[in-house]
Design an enzyme around this catalytic site. Structure first.
Site, PDB file in Angstrom:
ATOM      1  N   ASP A  98       0.850  -1.180   0.000  1.00 32.27           N
ATOM      2  CA  ASP A  98       0.000   0.000   0.000  1.00 32.27           C
ATOM      3  C   ASP A  98       0.888   1.233   0.000  1.00 32.27           C
ATOM      4  O   ASP A  98       2.092   1.134   0.203  1.00 32.27           O
ATOM      5  CB  ASP A  98      -1.026  -0.009   1.137  1.00 32.27           C
ATOM      6  CG  ASP A  98      -0.415  -0.043   2.529  1.00 32.27           C
ATOM      7  OD1 ASP A  98       0.780  -0.369   2.656  1.00 32.27           O
ATOM      8  OD2 ASP A  98      -1.132   0.238   3.493  1.00 32.27           O
ATOM      9  N   TYR A 100       3.035   4.688   0.574  1.00 28.28           N
ATOM     10  CA  TYR A 100       3.741   5.275   1.701  1.00 28.28           C
ATOM     11  C   TYR A 100       2.777   6.178   2.466  1.00 28.28           C
ATOM     12  O   TYR A 100       2.087   7.009   1.857  1.00 28.28           O
ATOM     13  CB  TYR A 100       4.922   6.114   1.227  1.00 28.28           C
ATOM     14  CG  TYR A 100       6.011   5.353   0.493  1.00 28.28           C
ATOM     15  CD1 TYR A 100       6.841   4.454   1.160  1.00 28.28           C
ATOM     16  CD2 TYR A 100       6.221   5.562  -0.867  1.00 28.28           C
ATOM     17  CE1 TYR A 100       7.860   3.779   0.485  1.00 28.28           C
ATOM     18  CE2 TYR A 100       7.238   4.891  -1.544  1.00 28.28           C
ATOM     19  CZ  TYR A 100       8.049   4.000  -0.861  1.00 28.28           C
ATOM     20  OH  TYR A 100       9.049   3.331  -1.522  1.00 28.28           O
ATOM     21  N   PHE A 111       6.325   1.693  -4.865  1.00 30.41           N
ATOM     22  CA  PHE A 111       7.725   1.950  -4.532  1.00 30.41           C
ATOM     23  C   PHE A 111       8.212   3.340  -4.944  1.00 30.41           C
ATOM     24  O   PHE A 111       9.263   3.774  -4.491  1.00 30.41           O
ATOM     25  CB  PHE A 111       8.655   0.872  -5.109  1.00 30.41           C
ATOM     26  CG  PHE A 111       8.418  -0.489  -4.524  1.00 30.41           C
ATOM     27  CD1 PHE A 111       8.898  -0.807  -3.264  1.00 30.41           C
ATOM     28  CD2 PHE A 111       7.694  -1.442  -5.220  1.00 30.41           C
ATOM     29  CE1 PHE A 111       8.655  -2.053  -2.706  1.00 30.41           C
ATOM     30  CE2 PHE A 111       7.451  -2.693  -4.677  1.00 30.41           C
ATOM     31  CZ  PHE A 111       7.932  -2.999  -3.412  1.00 30.41           C
ATOM     32  N   HIS A 234      11.636  -8.945   0.446  1.00 22.53           N
ATOM     33  CA  HIS A 234      11.277  -7.541   0.248  1.00 22.53           C
ATOM     34  C   HIS A 234      12.523  -6.656   0.393  1.00 22.53           C
ATOM     35  O   HIS A 234      13.444  -7.002   1.149  1.00 22.53           O
ATOM     36  CB  HIS A 234      10.227  -7.154   1.299  1.00 22.53           C
ATOM     37  CG  HIS A 234       9.529  -5.863   1.029  1.00 22.53           C
ATOM     38  ND1 HIS A 234      10.065  -4.648   1.369  1.00 22.53           N
ATOM     39  CD2 HIS A 234       8.328  -5.611   0.457  1.00 22.53           C
ATOM     40  CE1 HIS A 234       9.212  -3.689   1.012  1.00 22.53           C
ATOM     41  NE2 HIS A 234       8.161  -4.245   0.459  1.00 22.53           N
TER      42      HIS A 234
END
Length: 273
Positions: A98, A100, A111, A234
């Site tokens: 989701d 930032y 990202f 990640h």
């Protein structure tokens, strides 16, 4: 996911005319009233038609959040930015989680952050480090990933909004159904991972590579059919050293695209956006 470092997030008039205009020109309530074909690129409108009701429920929820005094990210103009890139152009799918939750960061692409954001989030800094180790491209000070998007890299968050300062706050508000439909639509165009290029071309299948970083991203595997997948830990500082670093996702994605007969992505970003 509760840690902001786990949260992530193409663009010319030729792709779609809903350019990010001043945020005060649009509201989430406005988006909820617009026809689907005015919210997303035409082929996305067709692909998302079966989940239009869930999309409108999510937009109505966001309007309620704002009416209740909460700041919502990204801005209305950027909320559906990933779907301005036509579905037909997608050849790499990168699944985020989701946006930032820090005001000014979320831009509607997983990202990525606003081009003026300094410093960039640590997860993105780790992505740049791996990009340098993989392909030799120097890290950038900015987080504008629109160059990737313009080449058919779909930077799609699983959940498309968040309450400012509250990571994960808009889960289970309808977005998962919308993005699941989007991921299936992309995957349905993909050739089998082990199929011959010629056979797939004859069948009208489109080249596709899917990049999954972390356990949340891995959860979409059942939606991907036979698409070629690159998976690793990640890029968050909490997990990057446990399999993200050294995974070479960029060169591997290009190799898989070439095998499918669709060139490569130029992953190098401009020094300044």
């Amino acid at each position: 996911m509760s840690n902001p470092e786990f949260h992530s997030e193409p663009d010319s008039g030729a792709l779609f005319e809903l350019e990010p205009e001043p945020a005060d020109r649009l509201s989430f309530a406005d988006l909820a009233r617009l026809p689907l074909g005015e919210l997303v690129a035409p082929d996305w409108a067709k692909a998302l038609a079966p989940v239009e009701a869930q999309l409108r429920e999510a937009l109505t929820f966001l309007a309620g959040e704002v009416a209740g005094g909460h700041a919502v990210l990204p801005s209305p103009a950027n909320l559906l930015r990933a779907f301005r890139q036509p579905l037909a152009t997608v050849r790499v799918l990168v699944v985020g989680q989701d946006p930032y939750p820090t005001p000014g960061h979320a831009v509607g692409l997983s990202f990525a952050v606003d081009r003026a954001t300094r410093p960039i989030p640590r997860s993105l800094a780790n992505i740049y480090k791996e990009l340098q180790d993989d392909l030799g491209f120097p890290p950038r000070v900015h987080g504008d990933l629109s160059r990737w998007a313009e080449q058919g890299v779909l930077l799609l968050n699983r959940v498309l909004s968040v309450r400012a300062g509250a990571a994960g706050s808009h889960r289970n508000k309808g977005w998962e159904a919308v993005t699941a439909a989007a991921i299936r639509a992309v995957a349905d165009r993909a050739p089998a991972a082990d199929a011959r290029v010629g056979a797939d071309a004859a069948a009208g299948r489109a080249a596709l590579v899917v990049i999954l970083w972390g356990k949340d991203a891995e959860s979409v595997r059942p939606l991907l059919g036979s698409a070629a997948v690159i998976a690793s830990a990640h890029p968050s500082p909490l997990s990057a050293s446990r399999g993200f670093f050294g995974s070479r996702p960029f060169s591997r994605a290009n190799a898989l695209l070439q095998e499918q007969g669709n060139g490569t992505v130029d992953w190098e970003l401009p020094p300044l956006p």
